[in-house]
Design a protein around this motif. Sequence first.
Motif: not given
Length: 757
Positions: A514-525, A624-629, A636-642, A644-645
């Motif tokens: 309703x407020x236009x919020x899309x689920x997060x593609x991915x989160x990096x912990x 929903x992708x959750x990464x931990x490191x 790789x910096x490409x994984x952290x762009x909007x 992806x994660x």
Amino acid sequence: MPLPRRNFLRAGLDRDVYSIVNKLYDEDTKKITISAVYDAIKRSNSSLARRKKKELEDAIERVLAQRSEDLRGDEEEDEEDEEEAAIQAEEARIREKDSFLLNRQIAKGWKFSASAIGSPKMGSKGVESDKDVEMKNAPTETNGTPVVEREKNGEPKAKRRRSEREPREKKEPKEKDRSPPSGVSIRDIAGVDATLKRLLSCVWLPLRGTAAYAQMNYRCDFGVLLHGPSGCGKTTLAQAVAASVGVSYIPVSSASLVGGTSGESEKNIRDIFDEAIALAPCLIFMDEIDSIGGKRESAGKAMEGRMVAELINGMDRVAQNTRDGKNVVVLAATSRPDTIDPAIRRRFGVEVAMGMPDEKAREHILRSQARGLPLADDVDFLALSKMTPGYNGADLKHVVTAAMNEALDRELNSVLQRVTSLQPPNDPIPTSDSQAQREWFLLEDQSNIDWAQITITMAHFTLAVSKTQPASKREGFTTIPDTNWSHVGALHDIRKKLEMSIIGPIKQPELFAKVGIKPAAGILLWGPPGCGKTLVAKAVANESKANFISIKGPELLNKYVGESERAVRQVFTRARASAPCILFFDEMDALMPKRDDNLSDASARVVNTLLTELDGVGDRSGIYVVGATNRPDIIDPAIRRPGRLGTSVYVGLPSADERVDILKTLYRNTIPDVSAANATPADVLELVARDKRCNGFSGADLGNLMQAAAQSCLERVYGMPGVEPVINMVDWEKALSEVKPSVKDIHKYEHLRSKGM
């Protein structure tokens, strides 16, 4: 030597091919195949090589079939020659025996022994030989000579050839039942309403709504591919749809089409489509179609490629040869759609995916499976559905079966106790058997068991769930863990971020939409080791009630070329089939190192494959992708762009207040049944957690501190009967003196955090 051509069609093409086949048989006596003859033609005969491949293969098939028939005819003639030789030998033996007939009659009149006159048919002691016994048992005339059928000139009649004999009665092939399946209905299908509705529209309309297609002058050539993980109910759903449609139904197990001789597999496929066209309107259901329709470039045998070609040809013939209003629908099922040849997959205009059932679907499936069973009033299917995340339809059926067995087992145990108490002491029971054998010996008489009073309670279902292992876990995928927020101490800010990013969109998607919020593609912990990154991911999965797949980074790597990339694709394919699903990559730095000149080609391909899957080129809805490191600087910096994660969450060392919360949570979860009388006071735990020696402790270090204190307590009271083990301040002091912080480079993580990692 070349075989004679008896009834062979002496067409120009067949004659030329026949000469080449004879030449190959002269050079090699082994079995000649169609492909071998085709290769020989391409090498040696320029005029035939210009012919079309299909035309040549058909001619080769006809020639080989004719040659086999010729060979069988020669073998039959050889057998007949052997039979005639045996007849002549038998007649010679009879003539030789007749030459001694006069001697035997004289010996019989004078009562001499046959051995005295040297009969060749008697032993030295006057005992009849085996041949004499045979002649006595043979049909004879009045003078004792065997009956031999003869011609008018006195010659014995020749034995009739096989071709002259009366033909044997051929058994008519048993007519196969092609009626719709019985015993199953769409009422038995639960939890897949959307899939069922789409499948019915794709199958029912072409087969039963033919008048509409005829009015619009449109020819229907529907092919429907039903795919999903094993055990989700594809076969049962197809049978229920076939029963509801009510037309001719041809079920085919794809593996049964594979024949043992050359050309038999292709013929079996052709026969199926020919029969369907004759029975139209008809529904063909091919289960596990990937076993005969695999990709031709990876086929190990030429037969596999020919089967794919015949399957394509059959589906094309269905579209061309069916009459108006007499449609044929091909419904196929597979759990590996990516392995099907693209040419076959193109002919299935509709693909229907069956995923893992969600909570509501699991409730419906359990109700359907338990229909008609004697259930107690306390059975709560909604609660059971919440207890079975990650279970498919087959797993839920096993749960119901296990619950019923538990109820039966408890009734048998109660009956056994009653029978044992009433057992007379002098009643003979085998004493050499084990206790279990003795108990079941008492239950041989089932008159003591009242099967009608057995009811299945909620306790039986709960125990059955704990004993049933879901198929996804047996296949190496993890289901929803038991960890919840009560097992996590502190980390309140991180918990709030994850609830808004993952848990909320899964549990209340319409509110976020309703407020236009899309689920997060991915989160990096990311953060120091031992701070609870994996624990938080498990708690998020449990709280959202979504399916959970945990992947340890190195376990996807394989030394063989292409296998690591295939494993990455397989993980995402399974996640799409299990949506909504949380895909958790632990130790992600092992999978996603920076791409530079020092990185090997194999590792670079894995990084590229993972980036492609995370980029959402395919369908990533519900994943929903959750990464931990703990090494974010080497990822790789490409994984952290909007996209992806794109969301990074730092999980650092706990503060003093957070250490108090963590230590209390660890103590409560480790010793859940401790009474207030022998429990460590809360103020003692707070005092320990705020001690300066705990500065720099992670959550894992606090768990290790508690284990050391418990070990000290046991050492102190061990061997003292009657003394309750209570962890006191002395034990905590000893533990604080032994346990040291495990994180040595906290300044590096603080520096990375300040740089905005």
